[in-house]
Write an enzyme that holds these catalytic residues in place. Structure first.
Site, mmCIF file in Angstrom:
data_model
loop_
_atom_site.group_PDB
_atom_site.id
_atom_site.type_symbol
_atom_site.label_atom_id
_atom_site.label_comp_id
_atom_site.label_asym_id
_atom_site.label_seq_id
_atom_site.Cartn_x
_atom_site.Cartn_y
_atom_site.Cartn_z
ATOM 1 N N ASP A 1 -7.764 -69.600 11.473
ATOM 2 C CA ASP A 1 -7.894 -70.619 12.519
ATOM 3 C C ASP A 1 -6.823 -71.695 12.368
ATOM 4 O O ASP A 1 -6.742 -72.367 11.339
ATOM 5 C CB ASP A 1 -9.278 -71.261 12.461
ATOM 6 C CG ASP A 1 -10.397 -70.247 12.668
ATOM 7 O OD1 ASP A 1 -10.486 -69.695 13.774
ATOM 8 O OD2 ASP A 1 -11.153 -69.991 11.714
ATOM 9 N N ASP B 1 -4.015 -68.232 6.415
ATOM 10 C CA ASP B 1 -5.235 -68.778 6.993
ATOM 11 C C ASP B 1 -5.352 -68.183 8.402
ATOM 12 O O ASP B 1 -4.366 -67.697 8.959
ATOM 13 C CB ASP B 1 -5.120 -70.302 7.044
ATOM 14 C CG ASP B 1 -6.181 -70.946 7.911
ATOM 15 O OD1 ASP B 1 -7.379 -70.694 7.675
ATOM 16 O OD2 ASP B 1 -5.812 -71.686 8.838
ATOM 17 N N ASP C 1 -2.892 -74.323 7.802
ATOM 18 C CA ASP C 1 -2.724 -75.617 8.457
ATOM 19 C C ASP C 1 -3.596 -76.708 7.838
ATOM 20 O O ASP C 1 -3.726 -77.793 8.416
ATOM 21 C CB ASP C 1 -3.039 -75.496 9.948
ATOM 22 C CG ASP C 1 -4.520 -75.215 10.209
ATOM 23 O OD1 ASP C 1 -5.132 -74.469 9.408
ATOM 24 O OD2 ASP C 1 -5.058 -75.738 11.207
#
Length: 254
Positions: free
Chosen positions: A50, A48, A195
């Protein structure tokens, strides 16, 4: 900028993992207590962006409240313990309402670009993966401009790098399956790390990949996340711990 691989490897000297939750790690271990766990073949890592490769700078809660309104935000959040899928929510809105929502989202994302910072340890980790000839891919729900800026600013290139212009976007498994097909590898030879439970872990689990949740603050230890649909295979609090996980449980030979 070029990565110093020897520096990368020295910075990530294996150390004990302090906060890894071995939810489904049984497939990596044997029943004999004196036998070393078999190491699975690792062909690629999909990140991922961000909050994983970059320091989280977008205030998603504020963005959701602006788009949805305070009352609707609270209602949806209560019904969605793993997180709010704002892009899916606005898919069926009227064109005018959609336009305003996308403008709000784009404004928050632009503010995030102005404060873009690389996550500590990300450059060194990528240098290590390169030294082992392990592929690196990227899947984000952010826009292509953000991915391009990330590549330019930090001198790292992920390929394929899929933004939300790729449809369907995560948590649908399609982006990860597309990357596996491009690499010509099996999903269970790939790790998806991110996250977000609702986006990254769900995407990885649905595709059949090994999943790692990056939870710096420990927020996913909260009871509200105990009964989510998709749980990660492992959880780490830093990219340094992720490196240690790779060393312990996977075959990293080129």
């Amino acid at each position: 900028m070029p990565l110093n691989l020897s520096r990368a490897i020295s910075l990530f000297h294996p150390k004990p993992i302090s906060r890894i939750s071995m939810a489904n790690i049984s497939s990596l271990t044997t029943s004999h207590p004196t036998t070393s766990p078999p190491r699975k073949r690792l062909r690629g890592v999909v990140f991922d962006m961000d909050g994983t490769l970059t320091v989280p700078v977008i205030d998603f809660a504020a963005m959701y409240k602006t788009v949805l309104g305070e009352e609707e935000y609270r209602r949806i959040k209560a019904e969605s313990p793993s997180g709010i899928d704002i892009l899916k929510l606005i898919e069926n809105w009227s064109p005018e309402k959609q336009r305003k929502a996308y403008e709000t989202i784009a404004d928050y994302e632009r503010q995030g670009l102005d404060r873009l910072q690389i996550m500590p340890g990300a450059a060194e980790l990528c240098g290590f993966l390169d030294s082992k000839k392990i592929r690196r891919g990227l899947i984000t729900r952010n826009v292509k401009d953000a991915v391009d800026l990330f590549h330019q600013r930090f001198g790292m290139t992920f390929s394929p790098a899929l933004s939300r212009e790729f449809h369907p976007y995560k948590p649908d498994p399609a982006p990860l399956l597309h990357i596996c097909s491009t690499w010509q590898v099996k999903p269970d030879e790939v790790i998806m790390i991110g996250d977000s439970l609702k986006d990254d872990v769900a995407c990885g689990k649905r595709a059949g990949a090994f999943t790692c949740l990056l939870d710096e603050s420990g927020r996913y230890d909260s009871p509200e996340y105990a009964n989510v649909d998709h749980k990660p295979d492992v959880k780490v609090s830093s990219l340094t711990e992720f490196y240690s996980l790779l060393e312990r449980h996977f075959d990293l030979e080129p």
